[in-house]
Write a protein that holds these residues in place. Sequence first.
Motif, mmCIF file in Angstrom:
data_model
loop_
_atom_site.group_PDB
_atom_site.id
_atom_site.type_symbol
_atom_site.label_atom_id
_atom_site.label_comp_id
_atom_site.label_asym_id
_atom_site.label_seq_id
_atom_site.Cartn_x
_atom_site.Cartn_y
_atom_site.Cartn_z
ATOM 1 N N GLU A 133 0.869 -1.172 0.000
ATOM 2 C CA GLU A 133 0.000 0.000 0.000
ATOM 3 C C GLU A 133 0.904 1.218 0.000
ATOM 4 O O GLU A 133 1.854 1.294 0.787
ATOM 5 N N PHE A 226 -10.705 -3.467 5.658
ATOM 6 C CA PHE A 226 -9.266 -3.741 5.584
ATOM 7 C C PHE A 226 -8.964 -5.225 5.444
ATOM 8 O O PHE A 226 -7.844 -5.588 5.081
ATOM 9 N N GLN A 227 -9.941 -6.079 5.700
ATOM 10 C CA GLN A 227 -9.712 -7.509 5.501
ATOM 11 C C GLN A 227 -9.629 -7.867 4.020
ATOM 12 O O GLN A 227 -9.126 -8.932 3.660
ATOM 13 N N GLN A 230 -4.770 -6.754 3.050
ATOM 14 C CA GLN A 230 -3.802 -6.513 4.106
ATOM 15 C C GLN A 230 -2.408 -6.461 3.490
ATOM 16 O O GLN A 230 -1.861 -7.482 3.074
ATOM 17 N N ASP A 232 1.584 -6.350 2.913
ATOM 18 C CA ASP A 232 2.791 -6.805 3.597
ATOM 19 C C ASP A 232 3.626 -5.606 4.039
ATOM 20 O O ASP A 232 4.219 -5.608 5.122
ATOM 21 N N ILE A 234 3.564 -1.177 3.992
ATOM 22 C CA ILE A 234 2.932 0.111 3.722
ATOM 23 C C ILE A 234 4.040 1.143 3.526
ATOM 24 O O ILE A 234 4.925 1.280 4.370
ATOM 25 N N ARG A 264 -1.371 1.194 12.136
ATOM 26 C CA ARG A 264 -1.152 -0.066 12.840
ATOM 27 C C ARG A 264 -2.474 -0.695 13.274
ATOM 28 O O ARG A 264 -2.646 -1.918 13.165
ATOM 29 N N CYS A 266 -5.298 -0.504 11.763
ATOM 30 C CA CYS A 266 -5.982 -1.027 10.571
ATOM 31 C C CYS A 266 -5.214 -2.166 9.907
ATOM 32 O O CYS A 266 -5.815 -2.980 9.192
ATOM 33 N N ASN A 267 -3.898 -2.208 10.134
ATOM 34 C CA ASN A 267 -3.043 -3.190 9.452
ATOM 35 C C ASN A 267 -2.072 -3.801 10.460
ATOM 36 O O ASN A 267 -0.883 -3.450 10.494
ATOM 37 N N GLU A 269 -0.360 -6.495 10.855
ATOM 38 C CA GLU A 269 0.824 -7.271 10.502
ATOM 39 C C GLU A 269 1.747 -6.565 9.507
ATOM 40 O O GLU A 269 2.802 -7.091 9.166
ATOM 41 N N SER A 270 1.373 -5.410 9.021
ATOM 42 C CA SER A 270 2.148 -4.749 7.964
ATOM 43 C C SER A 270 3.428 -4.123 8.515
ATOM 44 O O SER A 270 3.457 -3.631 9.641
#
Length: 343
Positions: A133, A226-227, A230, A232, A234, A264, A266-267, A269-270
Amino acid sequence: MLKDYKIREIPYLRVLGRTNGSLEPVTLFWTASGIEMNIKATEAWVTVRSDYELFEPWADVIVDGALSQRLMVNKGEQKICLFRNMEGDKIRNVKLLRDTPAFPTDEKTLFQILEVQTDGEFCPLEEPKMRLEVIGDSITSGEGGSGAGGEMTWNSFCFNCVDNYAYMAAKELDAIYHCISQSGWGVFCSWEGDEKQAIPPYYEQVCGLLNGERNKELGAFEKWDFQKFQPDVIVVNLGTNDGSGTKDMEKVGNAVEDFLKKLRDCNPESYILWCYGMLGNGIQSTIENAIQNYKTKSGDERVEFVELPDTLEGEFGSRQHPGHPSHEKTAKVLVEKIREIAG
């Protein structure tokens, strides 16, 4: 003989970028959004619908990784040829992308994909190796990527989502990406100091910075799920406009910290890379300090600052914005860093 396929009838199709989720039709809001297909045929066309008051959308046709067309999309419905008179026994990867960014000042802005016509068949798509993203301003929107070096007119033509560091990096990494960017906007304020023209308040919406009843009906202001995507990694490239829009670096630093918290949340694991520097580094220390403050308070170590190479004389495009050489340098820096992260 050409056969018509509604988008929902295409067995193998990848929608690129944030959309309202509908395939009847596919509405493209952001730059670099579009569709991707593998087609085994001699010929393929796509039917699109466009509207605008001030700023017409432009589109890119990319065949097997090469830009084959960049064209202005007229009002109403029209057919765009993706390719024709080709050998019919070869599978070709085809992308149709919205080249231009969202236009908040044009309530009639519209670009939709309705159907595809081909004399062949659709084939499976390979899974991307990575999901990215990219969040930014005019640089990420590709402003200055088209037009002569001395051209300063701000219009649809000056944007280019292919001659662009985000596209270049994703291509090199064999990744797909979503782009959330708006010319002139920042993390805290616009280049003119307008605090309402900042990306973070709209990040959780499909494309909330647009205006008008039609965009509301199309779901632009709805919450983004966001699902569905996602990333990897950003990549945030914000701060350039804040540097000219305000002298209150405390507020900018707070905005950076707050946006990192939101990213964080919203994401989860990114990995987050905050990048800055293609048009000077005037507020680099503010950004770096804010990132460190966030990491200290949160314990989140999956965040890094990345200094981007400045655009030098001879590397500019139109509107005094980075041109191809500058975007290419930045893409190389990002690819190296992301490969390092990926191990």
